[in-house]
Design a protein around this motif. Structure first.
Motif, PDB file in Angstrom:
ATOM      1  N   GLY A  67       0.825  -1.201   0.000  1.00  0.00           N
ATOM      2  CA  GLY A  67       0.000   0.000   0.000  1.00  0.00           C
ATOM      3  C   GLY A  67       0.855   1.244   0.000  1.00  0.00           C
ATOM      4  O   GLY A  67       2.080   1.181   0.137  1.00  0.00           O
ATOM      5  N   PRO A  68       0.223   2.391  -0.127  1.00  0.00           N
ATOM      6  CA  PRO A  68       0.965   3.655  -0.146  1.00  0.00           C
ATOM      7  C   PRO A  68       1.395   4.083   1.248  1.00  0.00           C
ATOM      8  O   PRO A  68       0.824   3.644   2.251  1.00  0.00           O
ATOM      9  N   LEU A  69       2.386   4.938   1.286  1.00  0.00           N
ATOM     10  CA  LEU A  69       2.763   5.584   2.535  1.00  0.00           C
ATOM     11  C   LEU A  69       1.774   6.721   2.757  1.00  0.00           C
ATOM     12  O   LEU A  69       1.543   7.533   1.858  1.00  0.00           O
ATOM     13  N   THR A  70       1.169   6.765   3.947  1.00  0.00           N
ATOM     14  CA  THR A  70       0.149   7.767   4.248  1.00  0.00           C
ATOM     15  C   THR A  70       0.428   8.385   5.619  1.00  0.00           C
ATOM     16  O   THR A  70       1.273   7.885   6.374  1.00  0.00           O
ATOM     17  N   ASP A 115       4.139   6.977  11.013  1.00  0.00           N
ATOM     18  CA  ASP A 115       4.879   6.722  12.257  1.00  0.00           C
ATOM     19  C   ASP A 115       5.207   5.246  12.430  1.00  0.00           C
ATOM     20  O   ASP A 115       6.292   4.895  12.892  1.00  0.00           O
ATOM     21  N   ALA A 116       4.274   4.380  12.055  1.00  0.00           N
ATOM     22  CA  ALA A 116       4.524   2.933  12.166  1.00  0.00           C
ATOM     23  C   ALA A 116       5.657   2.505  11.242  1.00  0.00           C
ATOM     24  O   ALA A 116       6.492   1.676  11.616  1.00  0.00           O
ATOM     25  N   VAL A 117       5.724   3.083  10.052  1.00  0.00           N
ATOM     26  CA  VAL A 117       6.800   2.755   9.108  1.00  0.00           C
ATOM     27  C   VAL A 117       8.141   3.242   9.651  1.00  0.00           C
ATOM     28  O   VAL A 117       9.138   2.523   9.607  1.00  0.00           O
ATOM     29  N   LEU A 118       8.176   4.463  10.189  1.00  0.00           N
ATOM     30  CA  LEU A 118       9.426   4.973  10.738  1.00  0.00           C
ATOM     31  C   LEU A 118       9.906   4.148  11.928  1.00  0.00           C
ATOM     32  O   LEU A 118      11.106   4.061  12.184  1.00  0.00           O
ATOM     33  N   ARG A 133       6.387   2.094  -1.158  1.00  0.00           N
ATOM     34  CA  ARG A 133       5.331   1.127  -0.855  1.00  0.00           C
ATOM     35  C   ARG A 133       5.518   0.621   0.565  1.00  0.00           C
ATOM     36  O   ARG A 133       6.643   0.347   1.000  1.00  0.00           O
ATOM     37  N   VAL A 134       4.417   0.468   1.263  1.00  0.00           N
ATOM     38  CA  VAL A 134       4.408  -0.103   2.604  1.00  0.00           C
ATOM     39  C   VAL A 134       3.967  -1.554   2.468  1.00  0.00           C
ATOM     40  O   VAL A 134       3.020  -1.866   1.738  1.00  0.00           O
ATOM     41  N   ILE A 135       4.672  -2.437   3.159  1.00  0.00           N
ATOM     42  CA  ILE A 135       4.339  -3.863   3.148  1.00  0.00           C
ATOM     43  C   ILE A 135       3.465  -4.139   4.368  1.00  0.00           C
ATOM     44  O   ILE A 135       3.852  -3.827   5.493  1.00  0.00           O
ATOM     45  N   TYR A 136       2.306  -4.697   4.121  1.00  0.00           N
ATOM     46  CA  TYR A 136       1.362  -5.017   5.192  1.00  0.00           C
ATOM     47  C   TYR A 136       1.237  -6.519   5.368  1.00  0.00           C
ATOM     48  O   TYR A 136       1.231  -7.275   4.395  1.00  0.00           O
ATOM     49  N   ALA A 137       1.085  -6.939   6.609  1.00  0.00           N
ATOM     50  CA  ALA A 137       0.648  -8.296   6.961  1.00  0.00           C
ATOM     51  C   ALA A 137      -0.691  -8.078   7.656  1.00  0.00           C
ATOM     52  O   ALA A 137      -0.729  -7.520   8.756  1.00  0.00           O
ATOM     53  N   GLY A 138      -1.754  -8.423   6.983  1.00  0.00           N
ATOM     54  CA  GLY A 138      -3.068  -8.071   7.488  1.00  0.00           C
ATOM     55  C   GLY A 138      -3.202  -6.561   7.459  1.00  0.00           C
ATOM     56  O   GLY A 138      -2.961  -5.920   6.442  1.00  0.00           O
ATOM     57  N   GLU A 139      -3.522  -5.968   8.592  1.00  0.00           N
ATOM     58  CA  GLU A 139      -3.698  -4.513   8.693  1.00  0.00           C
ATOM     59  C   GLU A 139      -2.450  -3.795   9.200  1.00  0.00           C
ATOM     60  O   GLU A 139      -2.436  -2.572   9.309  1.00  0.00           O
ATOM     61  N   SER A 140      -1.405  -4.537   9.525  1.00  0.00           N
ATOM     62  CA  SER A 140      -0.221  -3.953  10.172  1.00  0.00           C
ATOM     63  C   SER A 140       0.933  -3.745   9.206  1.00  0.00           C
ATOM     64  O   SER A 140       1.323  -4.676   8.488  1.00  0.00           O
ATOM     65  N   ALA A 153      11.211   1.006  -1.535  1.00  0.00           N
ATOM     66  CA  ALA A 153      11.248   2.130  -2.457  1.00  0.00           C
ATOM     67  C   ALA A 153      11.890   1.647  -3.742  1.00  0.00           C
ATOM     68  O   ALA A 153      12.829   0.851  -3.716  1.00  0.00           O
ATOM     69  N   TYR A 154      11.344   2.128  -4.854  1.00  0.00           N
ATOM     70  CA  TYR A 154      11.968   1.786  -6.129  1.00  0.00           C
ATOM     71  C   TYR A 154      11.968   2.990  -7.045  1.00  0.00           C
ATOM     72  O   TYR A 154      11.111   3.856  -6.978  1.00  0.00           O
ATOM     73  N   TRP A 155      12.997   3.054  -7.864  1.00  0.00           N
ATOM     74  CA  TRP A 155      13.178   4.100  -8.847  1.00  0.00           C
ATOM     75  C   TRP A 155      12.609   3.579 -10.154  1.00  0.00           C
ATOM     76  O   TRP A 155      12.820   2.415 -10.516  1.00  0.00           O
ATOM     77  N   CYS A 156      11.876   4.440 -10.862  1.00  0.00           N
ATOM     78  CA  CYS A 156      11.301   3.965 -12.119  1.00  0.00           C
ATOM     79  C   CYS A 156      11.379   5.013 -13.214  1.00  0.00           C
ATOM     80  O   CYS A 156      11.244   6.206 -12.963  1.00  0.00           O
ATOM     81  N   ASP A 157      11.626   4.504 -14.408  1.00  0.00           N
ATOM     82  CA  ASP A 157      11.587   5.304 -15.624  1.00  0.00           C
ATOM     83  C   ASP A 157      10.862   4.449 -16.659  1.00  0.00           C
ATOM     84  O   ASP A 157      11.494   3.719 -17.431  1.00  0.00           O
ATOM     85  N   PRO A 158       9.510   4.483 -16.646  1.00  0.00           N
ATOM     86  CA  PRO A 158       8.755   3.624 -17.559  1.00  0.00           C
ATOM     87  C   PRO A 158       9.111   3.824 -19.025  1.00  0.00           C
ATOM     88  O   PRO A 158       9.108   2.864 -19.795  1.00  0.00           O
ATOM     89  N   ALA A 159       9.440   5.038 -19.431  1.00  0.00           N
ATOM     90  CA  ALA A 159       9.787   5.288 -20.833  1.00  0.00           C
ATOM     91  C   ALA A 159      11.012   4.494 -21.257  1.00  0.00           C
ATOM     92  O   ALA A 159      11.123   4.069 -22.400  1.00  0.00           O
TER      93      ALA A 159
END
Length: 168
Positions: A20-23, A28-31, A63-70, A76-82
């Motif tokens: 999921g996204p970082l929100t 705080d939980a991610v940090l 991206r945040v990795i969740y197990a259930g709701e936690s 993090a990834y770098w992207c250049d789709p072109a």
């Protein structure tokens, strides 16, 4: 040549793994997530990752990795789709969440999302060698050493396509 296959949800995993996204709600939980002390030489802090993402907001995806709701991890990834170029900048699981299959499942979900969205692309990552290196983890996910280095870090790659993935 490695062939990546979608792993089944491991028997040890108690919760469904999602990305999921970082929100504001999970910030705080991610940090608060920290790797094991012996792993700190192999992955930058989440604060460092956030700072680098701030500097390249059009290229770096979080991206945040969740197990259930936690929240249990962060990537993090770098992207250049072109240019069909994607690079895994950071991948970490909190120390208390390691060894439960969450990491392999999260990488598999992420690679499937990239393949479905962008088709034929090459995904790279860098790792440092040494005791506790994440190289075996990435090899299990289908990445292969390229034989190249960037400074002191080794480069691994995985070629994705709509028909499957193979390391290179």
């Amino acid at each position: 040549m490695n062939q990546r296959t979608l792993p089944t949800q491991p028997m040890t995993a108690v919760h469904t793994v999602t990305l999921g996204p970082l929100t504001y709600a999970n910030f705080d939980a991610v940090l608060a997530l920290k790797v094991k002390p012996e792993q700190t030489a192999f992955v930058a802090s989440n604060e460092n990752t956030l700072a680098k993402a701030y500097l390249e907001p059009d290229k770096v995806q979080l991206r945040v990795i969740y197990a259930g709701e936690s929240p249990v991890g962060f990537m993090a990834y770098w992207c250049d789709p072109a240019a069909a170029a994607f690079h895994l900048l950071r991948f970490m699981l909190g120390s208390q969440h390691q060894g439960q299959g969450y990491g392999q499942r999260a990488v598999s979900i992420w690679l499937d999302e990239l393949s479905a969205t962008h088709g034929d692309i090459r995904v790279t990552l860098y790792y440092a060698a040494g005791l506790g290196s994440p190289q075996p983890f990435y090899a299990k996910a289908g990445f292969c050493d390229t034989g190249e280095k960037d400074g002191e870090e080794y480069i691994m790659a995985l070629q994705l396509s709509a028909t499957g993935a193979q390391g290179n």
